[in-house]
Design a protein around this motif. Structure first.
Motif, PDB file in Angstrom:
ATOM      1  N   VAL A 156       0.566  -1.144   0.222  1.00 37.25           N
ATOM      2  CA  VAL A 156       0.043  -0.136   0.334  1.00 37.25           C
ATOM      3  C   VAL A 156       0.938   0.713   0.190  1.00 37.25           C
ATOM      4  N   PRO A 157       0.540   2.068  -1.079  1.00 35.36           N
ATOM      5  CA  PRO A 157       1.307   3.526  -0.732  1.00 35.36           C
ATOM      6  C   PRO A 157       1.230   4.193  -0.031  1.00 35.36           C
ATOM      7  N   VAL A 158       2.851   4.681   1.019  1.00 36.75           N
ATOM      8  CA  VAL A 158       2.292   5.172   1.894  1.00 36.75           C
ATOM      9  C   VAL A 158       2.777   7.027   1.537  1.00 36.75           C
ATOM     10  N   VAL A 159       1.663   8.059   1.812  1.00 41.89           N
ATOM     11  CA  VAL A 159       2.438   9.285   2.319  1.00 41.89           C
ATOM     12  C   VAL A 159       2.320   9.463   3.047  1.00 41.89           C
ATOM     13  N   ASP A 160       4.127  10.014   3.106  1.00 39.98           N
ATOM     14  CA  ASP A 160       4.777  10.029   4.834  1.00 39.98           C
ATOM     15  C   ASP A 160       4.137  11.295   5.080  1.00 39.98           C
ATOM     16  N   MET A 161       3.786  12.059   5.556  1.00 40.32           N
ATOM     17  CA  MET A 161       2.752  13.430   6.536  1.00 40.32           C
ATOM     18  C   MET A 161       3.556  13.845   7.443  1.00 40.32           C
ATOM     19  N   ASN A 162       3.940  12.876   8.860  1.00 43.45           N
ATOM     20  CA  ASN A 162       4.629  12.767   9.991  1.00 43.45           C
ATOM     21  C   ASN A 162       6.480  13.637   9.019  1.00 43.45           C
ATOM     22  N   ALA A 163       6.897  12.531   7.732  1.00 43.88           N
ATOM     23  CA  ALA A 163       7.941  13.542   8.092  1.00 43.88           C
ATOM     24  C   ALA A 163       8.128  14.516   6.773  1.00 43.88           C
ATOM     25  N   PHE A 164       7.388  14.542   6.286  1.00 46.68           N
ATOM     26  CA  PHE A 164       7.757  15.861   5.827  1.00 46.68           C
ATOM     27  C   PHE A 164       6.720  17.556   6.502  1.00 46.68           C
ATOM     28  N   THR A 165       6.418  17.130   7.183  1.00 48.04           N
ATOM     29  CA  THR A 165       5.845  17.803   7.991  1.00 48.04           C
ATOM     30  C   THR A 165       6.870  18.278   8.860  1.00 48.04           C
ATOM     31  N   ARG A 166       8.011  16.811   8.984  1.00 54.63           N
ATOM     32  CA  ARG A 166       8.637  17.724  10.910  1.00 54.63           C
ATOM     33  C   ARG A 166       9.083  18.512   9.505  1.00 54.63           C
ATOM     34  N   LYS A 167       9.327  17.683   8.296  1.00 54.56           N
ATOM     35  CA  LYS A 167      10.753  18.961   7.810  1.00 54.56           C
ATOM     36  C   LYS A 167      10.699  20.545   7.265  1.00 54.56           C
ATOM     37  N   LYS A 168       9.625  20.409   7.164  1.00 53.38           N
ATOM     38  CA  LYS A 168       8.822  21.839   6.960  1.00 53.38           C
ATOM     39  C   LYS A 168       8.700  22.749   8.260  1.00 53.38           C
ATOM     40  N   VAL A 169       8.315  21.940   9.482  1.00 50.28           N
ATOM     41  CA  VAL A 169       7.789  22.821  10.469  1.00 50.28           C
ATOM     42  C   VAL A 169       9.736  23.373  11.302  1.00 50.28           C
ATOM     43  N   GLU A 170      10.285  22.909  10.509  1.00 49.82           N
ATOM     44  CA  GLU A 170      11.630  22.364  11.079  1.00 49.82           C
ATOM     45  C   GLU A 170      12.629  23.254  10.563  1.00 49.82           C
ATOM     46  N   ALA A 171      12.318  23.512   8.950  1.00 48.74           N
ATOM     47  CA  ALA A 171      13.077  24.630   8.095  1.00 48.74           C
ATOM     48  C   ALA A 171      12.266  25.660   8.220  1.00 48.74           C
ATOM     49  N   THR A 172      11.074  25.954   8.767  1.00 46.31           N
ATOM     50  CA  THR A 172      10.872  27.129   8.615  1.00 46.31           C
ATOM     51  C   THR A 172      10.648  28.151  10.396  1.00 46.31           C
TER      52      THR A 172
END
Length: 241
Positions: A175-191
């Motif tokens: 089943v494909p996984v959209v890793d919201m946890n990983a990329f929201t973490r990356k976005k928040v930490e980079a902002t």
């Protein structure tokens, strides 16, 4: 209108009429905010849904059916009959995006608690199998991060084993996984924090930063669509170029 234009218009109409639906099952981070209850307080009216924002990205004819509900887990979504309501509507070719975790982890609330490597995993497996049995296409999502930081400025969202359970199960079931946890973490930490705080609505006691604001919902919806396209998931066929 010349013959070529008429043929193209007819083909476009036919494709739009046969477009797959996108069903969404999840909790308050995905819950539709299109309708606000009369007398709702400022906290409720400021909340956004990145699921609602996806309507700005889908192709003509694609229908988003957002059945996510605040406060629900995989367990309560089943127990309350919400999953049965969703799966009965799914037709061959439809996609079903499934994202839970924030409430499954609440051990002090038996009505929603589902252990990451126990009932949570089992419920997600059931969802995927039942979608496929209807000819549909399941897609898992990890939960978006809570906006809390440690002393080093790194996100400490407290979801524990739940995101990793989804990643592993997705590989196991294909089943494909959209890793919201990983990329929201990356976005928040980079902002800068003074900017990212606009994306989350603080709870009344200012201790919980889980839910997106309307501005945050726009940011997270774009992250979702970008990730689907970059990873060339089949789901990308529903979104505009």
């Amino acid at each position: 209108m010349n013959r070529l234009m008429m043929t193209t218009a007819a083909l476009t109409f036919a494709l739009a009429g046969n477009a797959a639906n996108l069903y969404m099952a999840g909790d308050s981070t995905l819950h539709s905010r299109k309708v606000t209850k009369p007398g709702a307080g400022i906290e409720e009216t400021c909340l956004g849904s990145w699921g609602d924002e996806l309507e700005n990205y889908v192709k003509p004819g694609v229908k988003i059916v957002n059945l996510a509900m605040s406060g629900r887990s995989t367990k309560s979504f089943i127990d309350e009959g919400r999953w049965d309501k969703l799966i009965k509507q799914v037709q061959s070719g439809d996609y079903v995006f499934i994202q839970f975790g924030h409430n499954d982890q609440k051990k002090n609330k038996p009505k929603v608690y589902a252990a990451a490597d126990g009932a949570y995993r089992e419920n997600l497996t059931r969802f995927a199998k039942e979608v496929r049995a209807k000819g549909g296409k399941p897609v898992f999502g990890t939960s978006m991060v809570r906006r809390t930081f440690d002393k080093q400025g790194k996100v400490r969202d407290g979801l524990g084993a739940y995101p990793e359970t989804v990643r592993k199960l997705g590989k196991e079931l294909g089943v494909p996984v959209v890793d919201m946890n990983a990329f929201t973490r990356k976005k928040v930490e980079a902002t800068p924090q003074e900017e990212s705080i606009k994306w989350y609505r603080a709870s009344v006691n200012k201790t919980d930063f889980t839910h997106p604001t309307k501005e945050g919902a726009k940011v997270f919806a774009k992250l979702f669509v970008d990730d689907v396209k970059q990873n060339k998931l089949e789901l990308a066929e529903l979104f505009k170029e």
